[in-house]
Write a protein that holds these residues in place. Structure first.
Motif, PDB file in Angstrom:
ATOM      1  N   ASP A   1      66.212  65.577  54.045  1.00  0.00           N
ATOM      2  CA  ASP A   1      65.896  65.172  55.410  1.00  0.00           C
ATOM      3  C   ASP A   1      65.939  66.400  56.320  1.00  0.00           C
ATOM      4  O   ASP A   1      66.562  67.418  55.983  1.00  0.00           O
ATOM      5  CB  ASP A   1      66.888  64.107  55.894  1.00  0.00           C
TER       6      ASP A   1
ATOM      7  N   VAL B   1      67.480  67.348  59.092  1.00  0.00           N
ATOM      8  CA  VAL B   1      68.764  67.902  59.536  1.00  0.00           C
ATOM      9  C   VAL B   1      69.479  68.597  58.391  1.00  0.00           C
ATOM     10  O   VAL B   1      69.943  69.734  58.511  1.00  0.00           O
ATOM     11  CB  VAL B   1      69.662  66.794  60.127  1.00  0.00           C
ATOM     12  N   THR B   2      69.565  67.932  57.255  1.00  0.00           N
ATOM     13  CA  THR B   2      70.239  68.512  56.098  1.00  0.00           C
ATOM     14  C   THR B   2      69.518  69.767  55.617  1.00  0.00           C
ATOM     15  O   THR B   2      70.147  70.784  55.302  1.00  0.00           O
ATOM     16  CB  THR B   2      70.324  67.488  54.956  1.00  0.00           C
TER      17      THR B   2
ATOM     18  N   ARG C   1      63.870  69.957  67.450  1.00  0.00           N
ATOM     19  CA  ARG C   1      63.875  68.495  67.493  1.00  0.00           C
ATOM     20  C   ARG C   1      63.174  67.986  68.752  1.00  0.00           C
ATOM     21  O   ARG C   1      62.488  66.973  68.733  1.00  0.00           O
ATOM     22  CB  ARG C   1      65.301  67.962  67.427  1.00  0.00           C
TER      23      ARG C   1
ATOM     24  N   GLU D   1      77.096  68.455  59.959  1.00  0.00           N
ATOM     25  CA  GLU D   1      77.646  67.104  59.992  1.00  0.00           C
ATOM     26  C   GLU D   1      77.649  66.560  61.414  1.00  0.00           C
ATOM     27  O   GLU D   1      77.347  65.386  61.650  1.00  0.00           O
ATOM     28  CB  GLU D   1      79.059  67.101  59.426  1.00  0.00           C
ATOM     29  N   ASP D   2      77.962  67.429  62.368  1.00  0.00           N
ATOM     30  CA  ASP D   2      77.985  67.023  63.772  1.00  0.00           C
ATOM     31  C   ASP D   2      76.609  66.585  64.247  1.00  0.00           C
ATOM     32  O   ASP D   2      76.489  65.721  65.116  1.00  0.00           O
ATOM     33  CB  ASP D   2      78.508  68.172  64.634  1.00  0.00           C
ATOM     34  N   LYS D   3      75.550  67.176  63.681  1.00  0.00           N
ATOM     35  CA  LYS D   3      74.182  66.842  64.081  1.00  0.00           C
ATOM     36  C   LYS D   3      73.600  65.676  63.281  1.00  0.00           C
ATOM     37  O   LYS D   3      72.474  65.267  63.518  1.00  0.00           O
ATOM     38  CB  LYS D   3      73.279  68.064  63.925  1.00  0.00           C
ATOM     39  N   GLY D   4      74.377  65.155  62.314  1.00  0.00           N
ATOM     40  CA  GLY D   4      73.906  64.004  61.555  1.00  0.00           C
ATOM     41  C   GLY D   4      73.397  64.312  60.170  1.00  0.00           C
ATOM     42  O   GLY D   4      72.782  63.452  59.530  1.00  0.00           O
ATOM     43  N   GLY D   5      73.639  65.521  59.665  1.00  0.00           N
ATOM     44  CA  GLY D   5      73.201  65.877  58.324  1.00  0.00           C
ATOM     45  C   GLY D   5      74.159  65.388  57.252  1.00  0.00           C
ATOM     46  O   GLY D   5      75.267  64.908  57.545  1.00  0.00           O
ATOM     47  N   ASP D   6      73.757  65.508  55.997  1.00  0.00           N
ATOM     48  CA  ASP D   6      74.590  65.126  54.850  1.00  0.00           C
ATOM     49  C   ASP D   6      75.541  66.275  54.544  1.00  0.00           C
ATOM     50  O   ASP D   6      75.153  67.282  53.947  1.00  0.00           O
ATOM     51  CB  ASP D   6      73.696  64.829  53.637  1.00  0.00           C
TER      52      ASP D   6
END
Length: 364
Positions: free
Chosen positions: A128, A130-131, A360, A149-154
């Motif tokens: 994805d 972000v990851t 983004r 992680e803070d931005k929503g990644g794995d």
């Protein structure tokens, strides 16, 4: 300050008996320590970080009764931030004008590696956005895991990819250096002073810079505040010449042990096949990074006073400590190599979040 106090109260609440899995956490630390000791005995890179993470990852895959709640991470992250800031000094700042060509090359190197690796993880690995972005950034393992992680990644995928990057680069770069530079690496030196040999004032500096940095990081709403805040405060006091302390070796080892253990415990419930898939994909990104490092080292050596081998060590996105130790073994100016790695981590830390937000914002 209020945000830090809120975090402290929340953390103390998590440590209450009945809420914190003390036995499973102690078990995880013991497994992590065994992995760290094994990696250190085998003289592998970043032993207490990668060894503990590897051992706890294997334990998690075997469904061992281990756990490492996130509340234990911030204090250890603060120590790592102070260590990175300690890489700056008045002497290094004074040499920066002479390093302008190599520093400009470093900026171009970061951008090139980032674009190439992010494209690779998006198009080949099918991660994805972000990851893929934070996995492809040539920054530190802890830094990119936290910000990603803070931005929503794995976080687990990011951690595994960056761990593989550090391990593969540090294990292969010495052979590349020997082939290109015609030099032989000696035995590794032991990094940092022991806590038994450091004056008590050093421990006070460590505590003060970590706490002040944490407060400043939270107040300024910095990304990865518990890492970047202490790093900036530590860099400031070192550049101003107020102190030249470095966190003791044992403290750094413990910080890396705890962080590696917490990262390894993230893989609880992750299918082994998924981990093997990510490791295989990491080989491709590592080849991209190594090739880019060699190309930039040759190119920048033509417009600067530095040779190919020092530039390879300065640019290579491996561990700061490990690259510095290799430079020490080759009798290359360690300050030059360390400064470029600190600048690289700093630029990625400061720029990764805003650039990601900009990208983004432009996305359809």
């Amino acid at each position: 300050m209020r945000a830090l106090l809120d975090d402290l109260r929340a953390g103390l609440g998590e440590l209450a008996p009945g809420r914190f899995p003390y036995r499973r956490f102690i078990g995880a630390l013991l497994i992590g320590a065994a992995g760290g000791w094994l990696f250190a005995w085998l003289r592998l890179p970043l032993p207490w970080m990668l060894g503990s993470m590897t051992a706890c990852t294997l334990a998690a895959l075997l469904k061992a009764p281990i756990a490492a709640p996130t509340v234990v991470r911030p204090p250890m992250t603060m120590v790592i931030g102070v260590m990175l800031g300690a890489g700056f000094s008045p002497a290094i700042i004074g040499q920066l004008p002479g390093w302008l060509p190599t520093l400009l090359g470093l900026v171009a190197f970061i951008a090139t590696c980032g674009l190439a690796c992010v494209a690779y993880f998006r198009r080949v690995a099918r991660l994805d956005p972000v990851t893929a972005y934070f996995a492809g950034m040539p920054g530190g393992l802890v830094e990119m895991v936290m910000v990603g992680e803070d931005k929503g990644g794995d976080a687990r995928t990011i951690a595994l990819i960056h761990s593989a990057r550090i391990l593969l680069i540090v294990l292969t770069l010495p052979f590349v250096v020997q082939t290109i530079g015609g030099v032989t690496l000696g035995a590794r030196a032991q990094a940092g002073m022991s806590v038994l040999d450091t004056p008590f004032v050093n421990e006070l500096w460590l505590l003060v810079t970590a706490l002040v940095g944490a407060v400043a990081g939270r107040a300024l709403r910095l990304p990865a505040a518990y890492l970047l805040g202490p790093m900036l405060v530590s860099a400031t006091v070192h550049v101003l010449g107020l102190t030249d302390f470095v966190p003791p070796r044992e403290v750094l080892n413990v910080a890396q042990l705890v962080l590696g253990t917490t990262i390894g415990c993230r893989f609880l419930g992750t299918p082994p096949g998924e981990i093997l898939r990510i490791l295989w994909l990491s080989i491709g990104s590592t080849l991209i990074l190594l090739a880019t490092t060699v190309l930039f080292a040759f190119a920048v050596s033509r417009v600067s006073a530095h040779g190919v081998v020092p530039l390879m060590l300065a640019y290579s996105p491996g561990g700061l400590a490990e690259m510095s130790l290799i430079a020490l073994a080759l009798q290359i100016e360690v300050a030059f190599v360390a400064a470029h790695h600190v600048v690289r981590v700093f630029l990625v830390m400061v720029g990764a979040g805003p650039v990601f937000a900009l990208m983004r914002g432009r996305a359809p």
